[in-house]
Design a protein around this motif. Sequence first.
Motif, PDB file in Angstrom:
ATOM      1  N   ASP A 101       0.821  -1.210   0.000  1.00 50.20           N
ATOM      2  CA  ASP A 101       0.000   0.000   0.000  1.00 50.20           C
ATOM      3  C   ASP A 101       0.858   1.264   0.000  1.00 50.20           C
ATOM      4  N   VAL A 102       2.005   1.172   0.655  1.00 50.77           N
ATOM      5  CA  VAL A 102       2.931   2.310   0.697  1.00 50.77           C
ATOM      6  C   VAL A 102       3.733   2.382  -0.598  1.00 50.77           C
ATOM      7  N   SER A 103       4.276   1.254  -1.032  1.00 52.27           N
ATOM      8  CA  SER A 103       5.191   1.247  -2.181  1.00 52.27           C
ATOM      9  C   SER A 103       4.497   1.655  -3.477  1.00 52.27           C
ATOM     10  N   LYS A 104       3.215   1.294  -3.630  1.00 55.60           N
ATOM     11  CA  LYS A 104       2.507   1.612  -4.877  1.00 55.60           C
ATOM     12  C   LYS A 104       2.476   3.120  -5.114  1.00 55.60           C
ATOM     13  N   ASP A 105       2.004   3.872  -4.128  1.00 55.76           N
ATOM     14  CA  ASP A 105       1.921   5.325  -4.282  1.00 55.76           C
ATOM     15  C   ASP A 105       3.300   5.976  -4.302  1.00 55.76           C
ATOM     16  N   ALA A 106       4.236   5.419  -3.540  1.00 58.57           N
ATOM     17  CA  ALA A 106       5.590   5.975  -3.487  1.00 58.57           C
ATOM     18  C   ALA A 106       6.248   5.943  -4.863  1.00 58.57           C
ATOM     19  N   ILE A 107       6.154   4.813  -5.528  1.00 62.72           N
ATOM     20  CA  ILE A 107       6.811   4.657  -6.828  1.00 62.72           C
ATOM     21  C   ILE A 107       6.136   5.530  -7.883  1.00 62.72           C
ATOM     22  N   ILE A 108       4.807   5.638  -7.834  1.00 61.78           N
ATOM     23  CA  ILE A 108       4.086   6.479  -8.802  1.00 61.78           C
ATOM     24  C   ILE A 108       4.488   7.949  -8.655  1.00 61.78           C
ATOM     25  N   ILE A 109       4.500   8.447  -7.409  1.00 60.88           N
ATOM     26  CA  ILE A 109       4.878   9.846  -7.178  1.00 60.88           C
ATOM     27  C   ILE A 109       6.315  10.080  -7.632  1.00 60.88           C
ATOM     28  N   LYS A 110       7.182   9.116  -7.372  1.00 64.90           N
ATOM     29  CA  LYS A 110       8.580   9.256  -7.799  1.00 64.90           C
ATOM     30  C   LYS A 110       8.674   9.329  -9.317  1.00 64.90           C
ATOM     31  N   MET A 111       7.899   8.516 -10.006  1.00 64.07           N
ATOM     32  CA  MET A 111       7.927   8.518 -11.457  1.00 64.07           C
ATOM     33  C   MET A 111       7.421   9.849 -12.023  1.00 64.07           C
ATOM     34  N   ILE A 112       6.442  10.442 -11.342  1.00 63.27           N
ATOM     35  CA  ILE A 112       5.953  11.760 -11.774  1.00 63.27           C
ATOM     36  C   ILE A 112       7.064  12.797 -11.651  1.00 63.27           C
ATOM     37  N   ARG A 113       7.826  12.733 -10.559  1.00 64.39           N
ATOM     38  CA  ARG A 113       8.964  13.641 -10.405  1.00 64.39           C
ATOM     39  C   ARG A 113       9.968  13.450 -11.538  1.00 64.39           C
ATOM     40  N   VAL A 114      10.180  12.211 -11.934  1.00 67.44           N
ATOM     41  CA  VAL A 114      11.109  11.934 -13.039  1.00 67.44           C
ATOM     42  C   VAL A 114      10.607  12.576 -14.331  1.00 67.44           C
ATOM     43  N   ILE A 115       9.301  12.498 -14.577  1.00 70.93           N
ATOM     44  CA  ILE A 115       8.731  13.094 -15.787  1.00 70.93           C
ATOM     45  C   ILE A 115       8.978  14.607 -15.816  1.00 70.93           C
ATOM     46  N   PHE A 116       8.955  15.239 -14.652  1.00 69.19           N
ATOM     47  CA  PHE A 116       9.199  16.686 -14.589  1.00 69.19           C
ATOM     48  C   PHE A 116      10.634  17.051 -14.968  1.00 69.19           C
ATOM     49  N   LEU A 117      11.494  16.050 -15.104  1.00 69.75           N
ATOM     50  CA  LEU A 117      12.871  16.314 -15.520  1.00 69.75           C
ATOM     51  C   LEU A 117      12.920  16.990 -16.887  1.00 69.75           C
ATOM     52  N   VAL A 118      11.993  16.609 -17.772  1.00 71.79           N
ATOM     53  CA  VAL A 118      12.016  17.134 -19.142  1.00 71.79           C
ATOM     54  C   VAL A 118      11.710  18.629 -19.193  1.00 71.79           C
ATOM     55  N   PRO A 119      10.570  19.088 -18.672  1.00 71.59           N
ATOM     56  CA  PRO A 119      10.345  20.542 -18.687  1.00 71.59           C
ATOM     57  C   PRO A 119      11.393  21.303 -17.884  1.00 71.59           C
ATOM     58  N   PHE A 120      11.914  20.671 -16.838  1.00 71.16           N
ATOM     59  CA  PHE A 120      12.965  21.319 -16.048  1.00 71.16           C
ATOM     60  C   PHE A 120      14.187  21.609 -16.907  1.00 71.16           C
ATOM     61  N   LEU A 121      14.631  20.642 -17.695  1.00 70.94           N
ATOM     62  CA  LEU A 121      15.822  20.825 -18.524  1.00 70.94           C
ATOM     63  C   LEU A 121      15.607  21.892 -19.593  1.00 70.94           C
ATOM     64  N   ILE A 122      14.418  21.908 -20.170  1.00 66.30           N
ATOM     65  CA  ILE A 122      14.112  22.899 -21.203  1.00 66.30           C
ATOM     66  C   ILE A 122      14.088  24.308 -20.599  1.00 66.30           C
TER      67      ILE A 122
END
Length: 333
Positions: free
Chosen positions: A209-230
């Motif tokens: 129950d903890v790991s499911k949401d943890a990994i999803i939120i982390k992946m969203i942060r990773v996606i923000f890497l793209v607009p951050f770099l631009i």
Amino acid sequence: MKNTFYGVLFVAFFALIATFIADMNFFKNLVISPLIIGIVLGIFYANTLKYKFPNTWKRGIDFSTKYILRFGIILYGFRLNFQNLQEVGLIGILIAFCIVLFTFIFGYIIGTKVLKLDREITILCSAGSSICGAAAVLATQSVLKNEAYKSAIAVSFVVIFGTIAMFLYPFLYKLGIFDLNASQMGVYIGATLHEVAHVVGASISLGEDVSKDAIIIKMIRVIFLVPFLILLSFWLIKTGFHSNNEKVKVVIPWFAVIFILVVGFNSFGFLAQSTITNINFLDTFALTMAMSALGMETSFDKFKNVGMKPFYLSFILFIWLIVVGYFLAKFLF
């Protein structure tokens, strides 16, 4: 061309050793990724054995820190899909966005204005803490064009505090110090721990129950890497970050754009899970090569010249993430 090839093979050899070591039970239990072992091996080589090998192989090492790195970032997209966004809703996305944005801004202000730290190291440390650890540092380096040792410094301290958090969070949660339910704790871990490996290690020990949401939120942060770099690329130009007489152009990190396209492709589920697993292994190996090559360009003398300021900045960001992330998870999710 021949020397470049030999240099790349040499880096691949280091990555192979790092992969083998990371697969040992001791390192598996500590959730230490081959990327971290790779940079340690590379730094060891740079400070002990480097003079015994042909200097011409440096072309292959440089190739690994640039092109193999970008290849690894692109393949990283196969770890994500856009369906993850729906599972945590707009609030989860908002929390991830706030952590990335305000952690980076806070880190830059503290690093440059308070600690008077080198701006490139400040940006690298802040990006690593706010987004996704070593991968974010490496991707940011491709935009900054900074010296390799600065990235190695940022990676070192980001990994140290991320590892501490990986053990600290579950311990405090089990003691009842974190007054959060399972979903909130998952969001808290995913929003504030540095590396993907750190998030996985900390959250799995607390249940699905903890790991499911943890990994999803982390992946969203990773996606923000793209607009951050631009946005970072535009900001560097607008502020005249690299002051010289040459005409500077905006650098669009196309590898980051391709990364998003790969995430989109992966969202359709065209590939079998076994294929995705093989791609993820190749991706980890490519990033391990990039980290090993980064270490090969890093000498201890350069660490000494920088002093303890990167440590102070990383520590401050570590405390910031613990406090701010807790309140966001507790009162928003």
